[in-house]
Design a protein around this motif. Structure first.
Motif, PDB file in Angstrom:
ATOM      1  N   UNK A 106       1.215  -1.422  -0.125  1.00  0.00           N
ATOM      2  CA  UNK A 106      -0.224  -0.071  -0.134  1.00  0.00           C
ATOM      3  C   UNK A 106       0.644   1.219   0.061  1.00  0.00           C
ATOM      4  N   UNK A 107       0.169   1.950  -0.936  1.00  0.00           N
ATOM      5  CA  UNK A 107       1.957   3.212  -0.830  1.00  0.00           C
ATOM      6  C   UNK A 107       1.186   4.038   0.383  1.00  0.00           C
ATOM      7  N   UNK A 108       2.605   4.568   0.685  1.00  0.00           N
ATOM      8  CA  UNK A 108       2.765   5.177   1.880  1.00  0.00           C
ATOM      9  C   UNK A 108       3.480   6.965   1.100  1.00  0.00           C
ATOM     10  N   UNK A 109       3.650   7.776   2.834  1.00  0.00           N
ATOM     11  CA  UNK A 109       4.133   8.242   2.600  1.00  0.00           C
ATOM     12  C   UNK A 109       4.951   9.033   3.827  1.00  0.00           C
ATOM     13  N   UNK A 161       2.779  13.361   0.034  1.00  0.00           N
ATOM     14  CA  UNK A 161       3.154  11.715  -0.591  1.00  0.00           C
ATOM     15  C   UNK A 161       2.678  10.408  -0.742  1.00  0.00           C
ATOM     16  N   UNK A 162       2.234  10.309  -0.019  1.00  0.00           N
ATOM     17  CA  UNK A 162       1.410   8.936  -0.027  1.00  0.00           C
ATOM     18  C   UNK A 162       0.377   8.506  -1.565  1.00  0.00           C
ATOM     19  N   UNK A 163       0.121   9.674  -2.037  1.00  0.00           N
ATOM     20  CA  UNK A 163      -1.285  10.041  -2.770  1.00  0.00           C
ATOM     21  C   UNK A 163      -0.425   9.964  -4.449  1.00  0.00           C
ATOM     22  N   UNK A 164       0.605  10.072  -4.255  1.00  0.00           N
ATOM     23  CA  UNK A 164       1.751  10.609  -5.272  1.00  0.00           C
ATOM     24  C   UNK A 164       1.580  12.094  -6.231  1.00  0.00           C
ATOM     25  N   UNK A 165       0.853  13.186  -5.181  1.00  0.00           N
ATOM     26  CA  UNK A 165       0.762  14.530  -5.715  1.00  0.00           C
ATOM     27  C   UNK A 165       2.622  15.467  -5.441  1.00  0.00           C
ATOM     28  N   UNK A 166       2.715  15.080  -4.040  1.00  0.00           N
ATOM     29  CA  UNK A 166       3.950  15.767  -4.350  1.00  0.00           C
ATOM     30  C   UNK A 166       3.817  17.102  -3.919  1.00  0.00           C
ATOM     31  N   UNK A 167       5.059  17.572  -4.350  1.00  0.00           N
ATOM     32  CA  UNK A 167       4.691  18.809  -5.081  1.00  0.00           C
ATOM     33  C   UNK A 167       3.915  19.548  -5.633  1.00  0.00           C
ATOM     34  N   UNK A 168       3.262  18.990  -6.605  1.00  0.00           N
ATOM     35  CA  UNK A 168       2.185  19.556  -7.469  1.00  0.00           C
ATOM     36  C   UNK A 168       1.066  20.133  -6.534  1.00  0.00           C
TER      37      UNK A 168
END
Length: 237
Positions: A106-109, A161-168
Motif C-alpha cells: 500500500x502506498x505510504x508517505x 507523498x502517499x498519494x503521489x501528488x507531491x510538489x504538485x
C-alpha cells in the motif's frame, strides 16, 4: 496494517555505503557540496537498498530502483522499486534524521522535519495552510507556534507523498486536524480516497508524520537502521 519505519542518522554515514548505490545515485552523491546533504542522501539510499535487498534476497547494489521524473524523465523523481513485488516505500530527511517507511503493498508517505524556532510561521502559513488552519495557528504563543506549524506541515507532506501528488499539490487545499489533536485528514477537495494518518515520535526538536492510502488503523514498527548500515555491502542476512 503494520508499517515499518526505519530511522537513521547522519552519523550512520560511512564511505563503504556508496558501494550500495547505482551509477545515477553515485553522480547525485558527488554533486552535493555540503557534507551533511551528502550524508543524508547516502544514508537514505542505503536504507532503501538494504531493506529491499533483504526482502528480495539481493545485494543492495543489485536492487533496481527507478527515479525517473514523470514530467521530464530525468532521474530526480520519486524513487520506486522495480520487480519488488509491490513493496511501497517513502523517504524523508531533515537535520540529523533520515526516515524510510515501508509497506508490502500500500502506498505510504513519511515526512520528518527539524523544528526551527526562528521560522516566520505566520508568513509560511499564508502559502501552505488553509484559512481554518491559519486561524488555529494564532492560538499558539510565539514559543509554540513554530512547532505547531511544522506539525501541520509534516502531516500534509506525508499525505501528498502517499498519494503521489507531491510538489504538485496545493497544500492549502489539504486540511488536517489541529496539532494538539490526533492526526487526521479533514478535507481535500478533489480527493476522495482513503487516508490513514498518524504522527511519529522523532524525538526532541523534530516532528514527523506517516500517511498510508488505507482506511484501516495504522500500526507502526519503528526500527533503528544503524545496525543494518554497519554491515558490509555484500549479500545481507
Amino acid at each position: 496494517m503494520t508499517v515499518e519505519v526505519w530511522w537513521a542518522r547522519i552519523a550512520d554515514a560511512r564511505p563503504g555505503l556508496a558501494d550500495d548505490l547505482d551509477a545515477n545515485e553515485q553522480l547525485r552523491l558527488a554533486a552535493y557540496t555540503r557534507e551533511e546533504d551528502r550524508a543524508r542522501f547516502l544514508v537514505g539510499c542505503a536504507v532503501i537498498r538494504r531493506v529491499l535487498g533483504i526482502r528480495l534476497l539481493l545485494p543492495p547494489a543489485k536492487v533496481l530502483l527507478d527515479r525517473a521524473c514523470t514530467d521530464c524523465g530525468r532521474p530526480h523523481g520519486k524513487v520506486q522499486a522495480i520487480d519488488a513485488e509491490g513493496i511501497q516505500f517513502s523517504v524523508s530527511h531533515s537535520g540529523d534524521l533520515i526516515a524510510v517507511a515501508f509497506h508490502p503493498g500500500t502506498p505510504v508517505g513519511v515526512d520528518v522535519e527539524q523544528v526551527d524556532p526562528t521560522i516566520e510561521a505566520d508568513s509560511l502559513a499564508a502559502v501552505s495552510l488553509a484559512e481554518v488552519e491559519t486561524k488555529d495557528l494564532t492560538r499558539y504563543g510565539p514559543a509554540e507556534r513554530a512547532r505547531a506549524f511544522t506539525t501541520y506541515w509534516t502531516r500534509k507532506e506525508a499525505i501528498v507523498k502517499a498519494t503521489g501528488h507531491g510538489m504538485r499539490a496545493n497544500l492549502r487545499d489539504v486540511v488536517v486536524s489541529s496539532p494538539d489533536q490526533p492526526a487526521a485528514l479533514l478535507s481535500w477537495p478533489g480527493y476522495d480516497g482513503p487516508i490513514a494518518l498518524t504522527d511519529l515520535d522523532a524525538g526532541a526538536g523534530y516532528t514527523a508524520a506517516l500517511a498510508v492510502l488505507s482506511d484501516r488503523q495504522l500500526k507502526v514498527h519503528s526500527i533503528d537502521a544503524g545496525p543494518l548500515l554497519s554491515l558490509g555491502s555484500g549479500p545481507l542476512p
